[in-house]
Design a protein around this motif. Structure first.
Motif, PDB file in Angstrom:
ATOM      1  N   ARG A   7     -26.886  77.602  67.019  1.00 21.62           N
ATOM      2  CA  ARG A   7     -26.650  77.596  65.557  1.00 21.62           C
ATOM      3  C   ARG A   7     -27.567  78.587  65.073  1.00 21.62           C
ATOM      4  O   ARG A   7     -28.765  78.768  65.316  1.00 21.62           O
ATOM      5  CB  ARG A   7     -27.721  76.219  65.305  1.00 21.62           C
ATOM      6  CG  ARG A   7     -27.359  76.164  63.808  1.00 21.62           C
ATOM      7  CD  ARG A   7     -27.744  74.558  63.252  1.00 21.62           C
ATOM      8  NE  ARG A   7     -27.671  74.673  61.789  1.00 21.62           N
ATOM      9  CZ  ARG A   7     -28.551  73.700  60.997  1.00 21.62           C
ATOM     10  NH1 ARG A   7     -29.444  72.824  61.462  1.00 21.62           N
ATOM     11  NH2 ARG A   7     -28.189  73.623  59.786  1.00 21.62           N
ATOM     12  N   GLN A  59     -13.895  72.800  56.281  1.00 22.04           N
ATOM     13  CA  GLN A  59     -15.139  72.094  55.461  1.00 22.04           C
ATOM     14  C   GLN A  59     -14.364  70.826  54.982  1.00 22.04           C
ATOM     15  O   GLN A  59     -15.189  70.004  54.503  1.00 22.04           O
ATOM     16  CB  GLN A  59     -15.403  73.017  54.468  1.00 22.04           C
ATOM     17  CG  GLN A  59     -16.438  74.247  55.210  1.00 22.04           C
ATOM     18  CD  GLN A  59     -16.717  75.195  53.930  1.00 22.04           C
ATOM     19  OE1 GLN A  59     -15.977  75.309  53.009  1.00 22.04           O
ATOM     20  NE2 GLN A  59     -17.819  76.252  54.292  1.00 22.04           N
ATOM     21  N   CYS A 103     -22.909  80.022  64.628  1.00 21.32           N
ATOM     22  CA  CYS A 103     -22.475  79.798  63.195  1.00 21.32           C
ATOM     23  C   CYS A 103     -23.525  78.866  62.537  1.00 21.32           C
ATOM     24  O   CYS A 103     -24.572  78.385  63.356  1.00 21.32           O
ATOM     25  CB  CYS A 103     -21.327  78.725  63.315  1.00 21.32           C
ATOM     26  SG  CYS A 103     -20.628  78.472  61.707  1.00 21.32           S
ATOM     27  N   CYS A 105     -23.261  75.950  61.111  1.00 21.65           N
ATOM     28  CA  CYS A 105     -23.017  74.369  60.937  1.00 21.65           C
ATOM     29  C   CYS A 105     -24.021  73.554  61.884  1.00 21.65           C
ATOM     30  O   CYS A 105     -24.373  74.100  62.908  1.00 21.65           O
ATOM     31  CB  CYS A 105     -21.665  74.146  61.440  1.00 21.65           C
ATOM     32  SG  CYS A 105     -20.407  74.998  60.484  1.00 21.65           S
ATOM     33  N   GLU A 106     -24.356  72.563  61.537  1.00 16.69           N
ATOM     34  CA  GLU A 106     -25.292  71.718  62.016  1.00 16.69           C
ATOM     35  C   GLU A 106     -24.965  71.001  63.174  1.00 16.69           C
ATOM     36  O   GLU A 106     -25.546  70.877  64.276  1.00 16.69           O
ATOM     37  CB  GLU A 106     -25.942  70.807  61.171  1.00 16.69           C
ATOM     38  CG  GLU A 106     -27.086  69.812  61.568  1.00 16.69           C
ATOM     39  CD  GLU A 106     -27.650  69.021  60.421  1.00 16.69           C
ATOM     40  OE1 GLU A 106     -28.616  68.137  61.111  1.00 16.69           O
ATOM     41  OE2 GLU A 106     -27.400  69.200  59.534  1.00 16.69           O
ATOM     42  N   GLU A 108     -22.307  71.001  65.870  1.00 15.78           N
ATOM     43  CA  GLU A 108     -21.485  71.990  66.719  1.00 15.78           C
ATOM     44  C   GLU A 108     -20.112  71.193  67.061  1.00 15.78           C
ATOM     45  O   GLU A 108     -18.856  71.844  66.949  1.00 15.78           O
ATOM     46  CB  GLU A 108     -21.919  72.212  68.094  1.00 15.78           C
ATOM     47  CG  GLU A 108     -20.909  73.418  68.758  1.00 15.78           C
ATOM     48  CD  GLU A 108     -21.488  73.722  70.216  1.00 15.78           C
ATOM     49  OE1 GLU A 108     -20.493  73.824  71.250  1.00 15.78           O
ATOM     50  OE2 GLU A 108     -22.551  73.923  70.377  1.00 15.78           O
ATOM     51  N   ARG A 110     -18.032  69.810  65.004  1.00 23.62           N
ATOM     52  CA  ARG A 110     -17.453  70.084  63.713  1.00 23.62           C
ATOM     53  C   ARG A 110     -17.629  71.110  63.269  1.00 23.62           C
ATOM     54  O   ARG A 110     -17.494  71.454  61.985  1.00 23.62           O
ATOM     55  CB  ARG A 110     -17.671  68.801  62.526  1.00 23.62           C
ATOM     56  CG  ARG A 110     -17.192  67.309  62.967  1.00 23.62           C
ATOM     57  CD  ARG A 110     -15.928  67.312  63.016  1.00 23.62           C
ATOM     58  NE  ARG A 110     -15.357  66.017  63.137  1.00 23.62           N
ATOM     59  CZ  ARG A 110     -14.105  65.204  62.569  1.00 23.62           C
ATOM     60  NH1 ARG A 110     -13.508  66.162  62.120  1.00 23.62           N
ATOM     61  NH2 ARG A 110     -13.986  64.149  63.071  1.00 23.62           N
ATOM     62  N   CYS A 111     -17.624  72.114  64.132  1.00 23.93           N
ATOM     63  CA  CYS A 111     -17.863  73.696  63.782  1.00 23.93           C
ATOM     64  C   CYS A 111     -17.070  74.300  64.669  1.00 23.93           C
ATOM     65  O   CYS A 111     -16.800  74.175  65.950  1.00 23.93           O
ATOM     66  CB  CYS A 111     -19.438  73.994  64.367  1.00 23.93           C
ATOM     67  SG  CYS A 111     -19.870  75.859  63.884  1.00 23.93           S
TER      68      CYS A 111
END
Length: 128
Positions: A7, A59, A103, A105-106, A108, A110-111
């Protein structure tokens, strides 16, 4: 030697190597000269990020079905010849040097980096 999937903005781990930002946009409000020192990335690699439209799709994903649709489209984007060659290069480099891709996003799961992890593994990358 390996690739770590991280992250961006989190503290670096020992031996992480070069950190690549596989994001569509640089971090907001952070001067370019501070990207590396603030643990975002050393080099920006937006070619490994989803397209702008696909970022919006990710998103907006609220269900497993939405997320599966995003994954399928991102895999298709990364299957384009120039992007596939980039993945092959990263996988090959993982056998020679340490590096990280990431990336903001908190979560992973959903990233796009979760899909990127799979794609690199399918190409024989050493992943930690």
């Amino acid at each position: 030697m390996a690739i770590r999937v991280v992250r961006l903005g989190t503290p670096r781990t020992p031996g992480e190597g070069l950190r690549l930002g596989t994001v569509r946009r640089p971090p907001r409000g952070v001067p370019k000269a501070e990207f590396a020192s603030r643990d975002f990335y050393d080099l920006w690699l937006p070619e490994a990020a989803p397209s702008e439209d696909l970022v919006k799709t990710a998103q907006a994903a609220t269900s497993d079905r939405d997320w599966a649709a995003f994954r399928k489209k991102y895999r298709a984007e990364m299957g384009q010849p120039e992007k596939a060659r980039l993945l092959d290069l990263l996988a090959a480099l993982s056998h020679q040097t340490d590096l990280a891709v990431g990336c903001y996003c908190e979560d992973e799961a959903r990233c796009h980096r979760s899909v990127l992890r799979e794609l690199l593994g399918e190409r024989g990358a050493v992943i930690r």
